[in-house]
Scaffold this motif. Structure first.
Motif, PDB file in Angstrom:
ATOM      1  N   THR A  23       0.834  -1.200   0.000  1.00  0.00           N
ATOM      2  CA  THR A  23       0.000   0.000   0.000  1.00  0.00           C
ATOM      3  C   THR A  23       0.873   1.256   0.000  1.00  0.00           C
ATOM      4  OG1 THR A  23      -1.764  -1.156   1.170  1.00  0.00           O
ATOM      5  CG2 THR A  23      -1.785   1.261   1.272  1.00  0.00           C
ATOM      6  N   HIS A  25       0.152   5.690  -0.605  1.00  0.00           N
ATOM      7  CA  HIS A  25      -0.841   6.748  -0.854  1.00  0.00           C
ATOM      8  C   HIS A  25      -0.143   7.993  -1.393  1.00  0.00           C
ATOM      9  CE1 HIS A  25      -3.815   4.416   1.333  1.00  0.00           C
ATOM     10  NE2 HIS A  25      -3.010   4.360   2.375  1.00  0.00           N
ATOM     11  N   PRO A  33       0.675   4.618   4.972  1.00  0.00           N
ATOM     12  CA  PRO A  33       0.397   3.230   4.611  1.00  0.00           C
ATOM     13  C   PRO A  33       0.895   2.225   5.650  1.00  0.00           C
ATOM     14  CG  PRO A  33       2.082   4.151   3.183  1.00  0.00           C
ATOM     15  CD  PRO A  33       1.547   5.278   4.004  1.00  0.00           C
ATOM     16  N   ASP A  89      -2.677  -4.366  -2.167  1.00  0.00           N
ATOM     17  CA  ASP A  89      -2.608  -3.027  -1.597  1.00  0.00           C
ATOM     18  C   ASP A  89      -3.992  -2.616  -1.118  1.00  0.00           C
ATOM     19  OD1 ASP A  89      -4.078  -1.349  -3.623  1.00  0.00           O
ATOM     20  OD2 ASP A  89      -2.453  -2.000  -4.929  1.00  0.00           O
ATOM     21  N   SER A  91      -5.049   0.836  -1.678  1.00  0.00           N
ATOM     22  CA  SER A  91      -4.715   2.158  -2.171  1.00  0.00           C
ATOM     23  C   SER A  91      -5.514   2.484  -3.420  1.00  0.00           C
ATOM     24  CB  SER A  91      -3.214   2.178  -2.494  1.00  0.00           C
ATOM     25  OG  SER A  91      -2.869   3.301  -3.248  1.00  0.00           O
ATOM     26  N   SER A  95      -0.974   0.511  -5.971  1.00  0.00           N
ATOM     27  CA  SER A  95       0.473   0.452  -5.775  1.00  0.00           C
ATOM     28  C   SER A  95       1.038  -0.961  -5.819  1.00  0.00           C
ATOM     29  CB  SER A  95       0.854   1.140  -4.457  1.00  0.00           C
ATOM     30  OG  SER A  95       0.078   0.638  -3.386  1.00  0.00           O
TER      31      SER A  95
END
Length: 132
Positions: A23, A25, A33, A89, A91, A95
């Motif tokens: 993850t 962001h 994350p 992830d 996100s 990602s």
């Protein structure tokens, strides 16, 4: 070609694969994350920090590290070339694909690296077990 695995497949095969939460962001979201990972992740997964596992000396974001550094990162995660890896992830920017690309770029067998279809959101939506 990217290989997707279902949440059902992962639930049945968790003990046979290495699982990575990758993850990440966008900075303007003010989300962390790693804190997200500590609050809830798939049991047995390890956190793959996209920021720290990139070339931190580069002026450009998320540039690939040198091969020797990559080998150190993967070794510290307990991953070998023979391991099947499943990446997910949580996100909006998907990602997990960036993490997948790193493994492919550095020569991991593309048949041994997969993305979890739907990521952590789908896993949780289906009521599958997570831990902190």
């Amino acid at each position: 070609m990217m290989k997707l695995v279902t949440t059902t497949w992962l639930e049945k095969n968790k003990k046979k694969v290495k699982i990575l939460d990758s993850t990440w962001h966008l900075p303007n979201t003010n989300k962390d994350p790693y804190k997200d990972y500590l609050l809830s992740h798939i049991e047995g997964s390890k956190f793959f920090d996209i920021d720290k596992n990139s070339d931190e000396k580069s002026d450009l974001p998320h540039m690939l590290v040198k091969k020797e550094k990559w080998e150190e990162i993967v070794s510290n995660l307990g991953i070998s070339n023979d391991d099947h890896i499943v990446i997910y992830d949580n996100s909006e920017v998907k990602s997990s694909c960036r993490c997948w690309f790193n493994f492919i770029y550095f020569g991991h067998d593309q048949n041994l690296i997969s993305i979890l279809d739907g990521g952590l959101k789908k896993w949780q939506f289906e009521g599958k077990f997570t831990t902190d």
